[in-house]
Design a protein around this motif. Sequence first.
Motif, PDB file in Angstrom:
ATOM      1  N   ASP A 265     -15.088  -1.272   0.875  1.00 44.78           N
ATOM      2  CA  ASP A 265     -14.592  -1.697  -0.437  1.00 44.78           C
ATOM      3  C   ASP A 265     -13.117  -2.102  -0.378  1.00 44.78           C
ATOM      4  OD1 ASP A 265     -17.060  -1.243  -1.566  1.00 44.78           O
ATOM      5  OD2 ASP A 265     -16.567   0.774  -2.271  1.00 44.78           O
ATOM      6  N   GLU A 266     -12.363  -1.482   0.540  1.00 47.12           N
ATOM      7  CA  GLU A 266     -10.937  -1.775   0.654  1.00 47.12           C
ATOM      8  C   GLU A 266     -10.651  -2.962   1.567  1.00 47.12           C
ATOM      9  OE1 GLU A 266      -9.425   1.837   2.228  1.00 47.12           O
ATOM     10  OE2 GLU A 266      -9.893   3.021   0.439  1.00 47.12           O
TER      11      GLU A 266
ATOM     12  N   ALA B 217     -16.039   3.395   1.575  1.00 43.81           N
ATOM     13  CA  ALA B 217     -14.690   3.254   1.027  1.00 43.81           C
ATOM     14  C   ALA B 217     -13.890   2.214   1.810  1.00 43.81           C
ATOM     15  CB  ALA B 217     -13.974   4.599   1.041  1.00 43.81           C
TER      16      ALA B 217
ATOM     17  N   GLU C  58      -0.209   5.183  -0.549  1.00 46.72           N
ATOM     18  CA  GLU C  58      -1.636   5.445  -0.405  1.00 46.72           C
ATOM     19  C   GLU C  58      -1.889   6.309   0.834  1.00 46.72           C
ATOM     20  OE1 GLU C  58      -3.912   1.879  -0.348  1.00 46.72           O
ATOM     21  OE2 GLU C  58      -3.137   1.151  -2.273  1.00 46.72           O
TER      22      GLU C  58
ATOM     23  N   THR D 181       0.825  -1.211   0.000  1.00 50.39           N
ATOM     24  CA  THR D 181       0.000   0.000   0.000  1.00 50.39           C
ATOM     25  C   THR D 181       0.856   1.257   0.000  1.00 50.39           C
ATOM     26  OG1 THR D 181      -0.135   0.016   2.422  1.00 50.39           O
ATOM     27  CG2 THR D 181      -1.866  -1.179   1.227  1.00 50.39           C
TER      28      THR D 181
END
Length: 439
Positions: free
Chosen positions: A403-404, A400, A161, A158
Motif C-alpha cells: 500500500d505504501e 502495508a 514515520e 517521510t
Amino acid sequence: MEGTQHESRTTPPGYEDAALERWAPEPDKRPGRTAFQRDRARVLHSAALRRLAGKTQVVTPGTRSQAWDASPRTRLTHSLECAQVGRELGAALGCDPDLVEAACLSHDMGHPPFGHNGEQALNEFAAEWGGFEGNAQSLRLLTRLEPKRFVRSQSPGTEGELVSVGLNLTRAALDAATKYPWLRGAHPTDPQSPKFGVYDDDRPVFEWVRKESPGHRTCFEAQVMDWSDDVAYSVHDVEDGLHAGHIDPNCLHAEPERQAVFEVALGRYVPEGTDPEELAAALDRLLDQEWWPHGYDGSAVAQARLKDATSQLIGRFCLAAEGATRARYGPGPLTLYGAELVVPEETRYECAVLKAVADRYVMQRDEQERLRADQRVVIAELAAALTARAPEGLDPQFRALFDEAADDRARARVVVDQIACLTDASARSLHRRLTAPRA
C-alpha cells in the motif's frame, strides 16, 4: 539514519569501533556482552532463520524416496552445520567466533522456497525490476524486512514515520554475511554473472556497510563463511546421497561414471580450462583414504563409518585452509581486511568433486527434474496471481508495504519479498488458494 557509535563497552580483539556500529545506534541491554554476541543472538532468534526449516536444501522437505529412511537436510540444518564449521575455523584463525557464526547462520536467509530452483524462477519474474538473487535478498532481509528494530525516518517526505532497520546488526556482521559485495551486473571479472549481493534500492545501507572496504574484496570473515558453506554442503550432500541410496560408491571407480562426474564439475564447480586429470587425482586421493565409506550398505556399522568419513572430510578441508593461511600470514588474529583465506588448489578440487558427485547422482535424478519443473510453475503462477490480486494474498507486513509502494516497480518488489519469505509448503498452499477457480 546512519550509525555513528557502538553500544557495547566490550570490544572483541582485532576489531575497531567502526566494525561495531549499527545503522541505528542503540544501548546494550546487558553490559559486558560483545556486540557480536548480540548479533548472533538476534540471528538465532529470528523468524527468518526458523523458516529455513521448511526450505529445500537438496531433497524437498516432506518428500520421501523409496530408499530414504531419514529426514533430509533443509536450509536450516545446513545453516547450523555451516555455522559449526565456520565458528571453529574462524576461531582457529583469530576471527571473533560469534561474528563468523552469525554470518554463517544468516548467509542463506534470503533463499526462497524450492532452493536454487525457486531462486531462478523468481529471478525470471523480477527480471525487469532488478532481478532476484538469494544473497541480495539476505541483505535486504537483515537490514529491512525482518521485524526487529524500527526507527523514525529522517528522509524528506517521510519524516517521523516508523521504518524498519531489520535486525540492526553491526557493520562487521553484515559485511561478514556478504558473499558478493557488488550490484547486479557489476561482478568484478564477469559482468554476465548472475551473482550479486545488493539490490539497487538497498544501496544506502550497503554503502554504509562497505564504506571502509577496499573495492570488491570480501572481508576475511566472509571468506571463512563462504568456505565453510562449501565444505558443509559438499560433504553433507554426499552423505545424504549415500544414505538415501542414490549414490553407489562403487561407481566412482568406473571410468564412464567418473568422466560424467568430471563433466559436471567442469561445467559448474571449477574454472573453465581446468585439467580433468586434476579432478581425477582429487577423487583418487579421497578414494584412497582408509576412512572412505567403501561398500556402503546402510548397516549400522556402515552408517558409523559414513559419519566418520564426514568428520574426516570436514577436518581435512578446514585444516588444509587453516594450515595454508597460517603459512602465509603466521600466528596472530586474522580479521576484516588484514588477510585472505588461502585454500590449496588441490583441496578446492576435492571439494568440487564432491559437489559434482552429489549433483550427478542426487540433483540430476529424473524425479528431481520433474519436481523442479512443477516448482517453477508454482512460483511463476503464484507471482502472477499475487501481482494481479494484491494486496489479497499478502501477509499483513507486506500488505502495508504494498500500500505504501510508490510505483509498479516497488509493488513488484513487495510481491517478490513476500514469495521469498514463504516455505515450500506455504508457497504451495498460497498458490492453491490464489489459483483455485472462484465460485
